[in-house]
Design an enzyme around this catalytic site. Structure first.
Site, PDB file in Angstrom:
ATOM      1  N   CYS A 317      38.317  -3.756 111.129  1.00 12.75           N
ATOM      2  CA  CYS A 317      37.280  -3.169 109.990  1.00 12.75           C
ATOM      3  C   CYS A 317      36.915  -4.555 109.226  1.00 12.75           C
ATOM      4  O   CYS A 317      35.962  -4.786 108.458  1.00 12.75           O
ATOM      5  CB  CYS A 317      37.608  -2.335 109.256  1.00 12.75           C
ATOM      6  SG  CYS A 317      38.030  -0.775 109.865  1.00 12.75           S
ATOM      7  N   HIS A 457      36.014  -2.404  99.507  1.00  8.62           N
ATOM      8  CA  HIS A 457      36.230  -1.965 101.055  1.00  8.62           C
ATOM      9  C   HIS A 457      36.190  -0.252 100.964  1.00  8.62           C
ATOM     10  O   HIS A 457      35.453   0.389 101.866  1.00  8.62           O
ATOM     11  CB  HIS A 457      37.423  -2.478 101.695  1.00  8.62           C
ATOM     12  CG  HIS A 457      37.577  -1.909 103.143  1.00  8.62           C
ATOM     13  ND1 HIS A 457      36.687  -2.434 104.209  1.00  8.62           N
ATOM     14  CD2 HIS A 457      38.747  -1.154 103.639  1.00  8.62           C
ATOM     15  CE1 HIS A 457      37.127  -1.730 105.340  1.00  8.62           C
ATOM     16  NE2 HIS A 457      38.252  -1.070 104.924  1.00  8.62           N
ATOM     17  N   GLU A 468      43.652  -0.213  97.282  1.00 10.74           N
ATOM     18  CA  GLU A 468      42.750  -1.115  96.697  1.00 10.74           C
ATOM     19  C   GLU A 468      42.402  -1.304  95.299  1.00 10.74           C
ATOM     20  O   GLU A 468      42.148  -2.365  94.848  1.00 10.74           O
ATOM     21  CB  GLU A 468      41.355  -1.252  97.723  1.00 10.74           C
ATOM     22  CG  GLU A 468      40.308  -2.320  97.381  1.00 10.74           C
ATOM     23  CD  GLU A 468      39.096  -2.127  98.034  1.00 10.74           C
ATOM     24  OE1 GLU A 468      38.171  -3.027  98.014  1.00 10.74           O
ATOM     25  OE2 GLU A 468      38.826  -1.010  98.687  1.00 10.74           O
ATOM     26  N   LYS A 488      29.796   2.151 101.358  1.00 10.86           N
ATOM     27  CA  LYS A 488      30.334   3.326 102.359  1.00 10.86           C
ATOM     28  C   LYS A 488      30.258   4.692 101.765  1.00 10.86           C
ATOM     29  O   LYS A 488      30.043   5.467 102.773  1.00 10.86           O
ATOM     30  CB  LYS A 488      31.634   3.112 102.787  1.00 10.86           C
ATOM     31  CG  LYS A 488      32.023   1.725 103.514  1.00 10.86           C
ATOM     32  CD  LYS A 488      33.546   1.531 104.001  1.00 10.86           C
ATOM     33  CE  LYS A 488      33.707   0.279 104.690  1.00 10.86           C
ATOM     34  NZ  LYS A 488      33.769  -0.760 103.657  1.00 10.86           N
ATOM     35  N   HIS A 493      31.307   4.076 107.277  1.00 13.34           N
ATOM     36  CA  HIS A 493      31.996   2.826 107.686  1.00 13.34           C
ATOM     37  C   HIS A 493      31.807   2.474 108.929  1.00 13.34           C
ATOM     38  O   HIS A 493      31.656   3.010 109.960  1.00 13.34           O
ATOM     39  CB  HIS A 493      33.579   3.461 107.789  1.00 13.34           C
ATOM     40  CG  HIS A 493      34.543   2.285 107.673  1.00 13.34           C
ATOM     41  ND1 HIS A 493      34.117   0.986 108.010  1.00 13.34           N
ATOM     42  CD2 HIS A 493      36.042   2.098 107.959  1.00 13.34           C
ATOM     43  CE1 HIS A 493      35.105   0.034 107.963  1.00 13.34           C
ATOM     44  NE2 HIS A 493      36.337   0.826 107.997  1.00 13.34           N
ATOM     45  N   PHE A 553      42.319  -2.231 110.282  1.00 14.05           N
ATOM     46  CA  PHE A 553      43.590  -1.806 110.930  1.00 14.05           C
ATOM     47  C   PHE A 553      44.485  -3.117 111.436  1.00 14.05           C
ATOM     48  O   PHE A 553      43.893  -4.219 111.821  1.00 14.05           O
ATOM     49  CB  PHE A 553      43.233  -0.975 112.088  1.00 14.05           C
ATOM     50  CG  PHE A 553      42.780   0.633 111.833  1.00 14.05           C
ATOM     51  CD1 PHE A 553      42.893   0.905 110.730  1.00 14.05           C
ATOM     52  CD2 PHE A 553      42.472   1.394 112.895  1.00 14.05           C
ATOM     53  CE1 PHE A 553      42.685   2.279 110.314  1.00 14.05           C
ATOM     54  CE2 PHE A 553      42.150   2.360 112.681  1.00 14.05           C
ATOM     55  CZ  PHE A 553      42.021   2.955 111.268  1.00 14.05           C
TER      56      PHE A 553
END
Length: 566
Positions: A317, A457, A468, A488, A493, A553
């Protein structure tokens, strides 16, 4: 062995060799200095001294020739050696210890503990007879001359074009206006029958035409991720004012393409596997190249003829941010003047949906799709898949000014780190995220109090959102003007394309002075301060510096800083 014991014979040999040569315009080396003078006839020695400098094709470097021919042997020593003359000589211990082969049987090529041979003694006497006591005056410790590297002004990077393909619009302005109005692009999946899946919603692109952007034959063969990338890339060129006339004037070797993908051509590969069940003859002959993550970037470069840096980065991502950062670095280092960069993904297919369902990462709020993606909300139950592409046209500032380009924002810098912790979970202390942000600030020379807008994010996962948020508060919590949102919440996403699409949203916020809302943030999770997060309506904000975060990831962290161009 002490450095002085190594330097001593070498100093003596070099000076002896040079003292034996008359070095005006007509004199130079021809024979080897290792040849013993006693074995040469008088005529041979005379011939050796009078040979011309350029004889036998020996071209000495200018610095070396001037050292040989100059009036001072000190210049020779400083130009030939990376160290100063030996301490033994400089402390006037005499020449006996400086012989080519010393009393202890030292050789230039190693130490010898036995007695000196006849040849060694003969070489020793030759060195003494040539050099004599002149060495005591000529050879002095070389004074270090301080060298100052010329100051080079770092090349500045600006954004001059943008292109997007998203669930809520395929033009930057339409896309961002829908974000400002809180329009959601998340709905039920229509591309295939997913009734047997626990998740049946996504940020799916319902209508997409490649007319005038991609050749019809390629449109039939290529994977969607490639079609999205080609379209967004060419739209960024048009948006950046790169007309056919401008294109002809560009140095193609200084223009590059760096657009990545997290998943690559999954649809092409999936279709090939289905065809293989019947026969390999039924497979798409382009299934292998069109499935690779680099091919979209390569095809775009082939289409527009750009011959500069061209490759693809895949870091899940965080892919887009890695591509943008590396593209900017190519410009800063002078390897390119213009770079198309970003990311693209199209994984809303059975194998893509099924894979993420198996990971238990997706929201199952099928009854109300527009409410499914809810970053920081206490009732979030996973992220929502999206698809699309985002591309930025980055350009060196002076290059942009020369062609009178419209400059949207300035890229200030960024950084990337790795959690080195878990395949899918963030570090429990947010260590990698904090380190990434701090490195981005240091690399950009930006004070943390100047950052007043962050496009986070925030994917709507249980662990990721909080980690985050806590990292952001730790880094910027003292700034009362700080505003944070998540794109998002409205488009889902977009995986490898997420960072680029959100970078476009960040640049649009700088351009317009408006930041889009966080939709579906109805009950903030414990510890989340709504005074920091943007509310359900758009807000006016005079952005000083904007930060765009992207994590993937594998523990990949990336942060990019943009600011208004001044």
């Amino acid at each position: 062995m002490a450095p002085s014991s190594v330097a001593s014979p070498l100093c003596t040999w070099l000076v002896a060799a040079c003292m034996s040569v008359t070095c005006d315009k007509e004199h130079s080396f021809k024979s080897s200095v290792f040849q013993s003078p006693e074995r040469l006839s008088r005529k041979a020695r005379r011939r050796r001294v009078s040979s011309k400098c350029s004889a036998s094709g020996h071209d000495f470097p200018g610095g070396l020739i001037s050292s040989f021919c100059g009036s001072s042997l000190q210049a020779l020593m400083s130009s030939c050696l990376a160290f100063e003359p030996c301490e033994e000589y400089c402390s006037s211990k005499g020449l006996s210890s400086l012989a080519f082969f010393g009393d202890n049987g030292f050789s230039l090529f190693g130490s010898r503990n036995g007695p000196m041979t006849r040849r060694q003694r003969r070489m020793n006497r030759a060195a003494h007879s040539v050099a004599g006591m002149t060495m005591a005056v000529a050879v002095q410790p070389a004074k270090e001359v301080p060298t100052k590297k010329p100051l080079t002004k770092q090349r500045r990077v600006v954004v001059t074009g943008m292109g997007v393909v998203t669930p809520i619009g395929h033009e930057p302005d339409i896309f961002y206006n829908n974000l400002l109005e809180g329009v959601s692009g998340i709905s039920e999946i229509e591309a295939f029958d997913c009734a047997h899946f626990p998740t049946r919603i996504a940020g799916e692109i319902k209508s997409f035409l490649t007319d005038k952007w991609v050749a019809p034959k390629l449109s039939k063969r290529a994977d969607k991720f490639m079609l999205y990338m080609l379209t967004a890339g060419k739209k960024a060129l048009v948006d950046g004012g790169i007309t056919e006339e401008v294109m002809r004037e560009l140095r193609k070797d200084k223009c590059g393409v760096l657009i990545g993908s997290a998943m690559g051509g999954m649809k092409v590969f999936y279709d090939a596997l289905e065809a293989l069940r019947v026969s390999y003859k039924k497979m798409n002959p382009f299934c292998v190249p069109f499935a690779t993550t680099n091919m979209g970037s390569a095809m775009l470069a082939m289409d527009i003829g750009w011959m500069g840096p061209n490759y693809s980065i895949s870091t899940a991502c965080a892919t887009s941010n890695f591509c943008i950062l590396n593209a900017a670095n190519h410009i800063i280092r002078g390897e390119a003047d213009m770079m198309l960069c970003g990311g693209s993904d199209a994984t809303i297919i059975p194998i893509g949906l099924g894979g993420f369902v198996a990971c238990r990462a997706l929201s199952q709020r099928n009854s109300d799709p527009t409410k499914a993606s809810r970053p920081w909300d206490i009732n979030r139950d996973g992220f929502v898949m999206g698809e699309g592409a985002g591309v930025l046209l980055l350009e060196e500032l002076e290059h942009a000014k020369e062609r009178d380009a419209n400059i949207y924002a300035e890229f200030l810098g960024g950084s990337f780190t790795c959690d080195a912790y878990h395949m899918t979970e963030p570090h429990p202390e947010g260590t990698g995220i904090i380190l990434c942000i701090e490195k981005a600030l240091a690399q950009s020379g930006v004070a943390r109090e100047d950052v007043n807008y962050i496009n986070a994010h925030a994917t709507s996962t249980l662990a990721g959102d909080l980690k985050e948020y806590q990292a952001l508060i730790r880094c910027f919590g003292q700034n009362p003007e700080l505003r944070v949102n998540s794109t998002k919440s409205m488009i889902g996403h977009l995986l490898g394309a997420a960072g680029a699409v959100e970078a476009v949203a960040t640049v649009q916020a700088i351009r317009t002075g408006w930041v889009h809302p966080n939709v579906n943030l109805e009950n903030p999770d414990e510890g989340v301060d709504t005074n920091v997060l943007v509310g359900p309506k758009k807000e006016r904000l005079d952005i000083k510096v904007a930060l765009s975060n992207s994590f993937g990831f594998g523990g990949h962290n990336s942060s990019i800083l943009f600011a208004p161009y001044k």
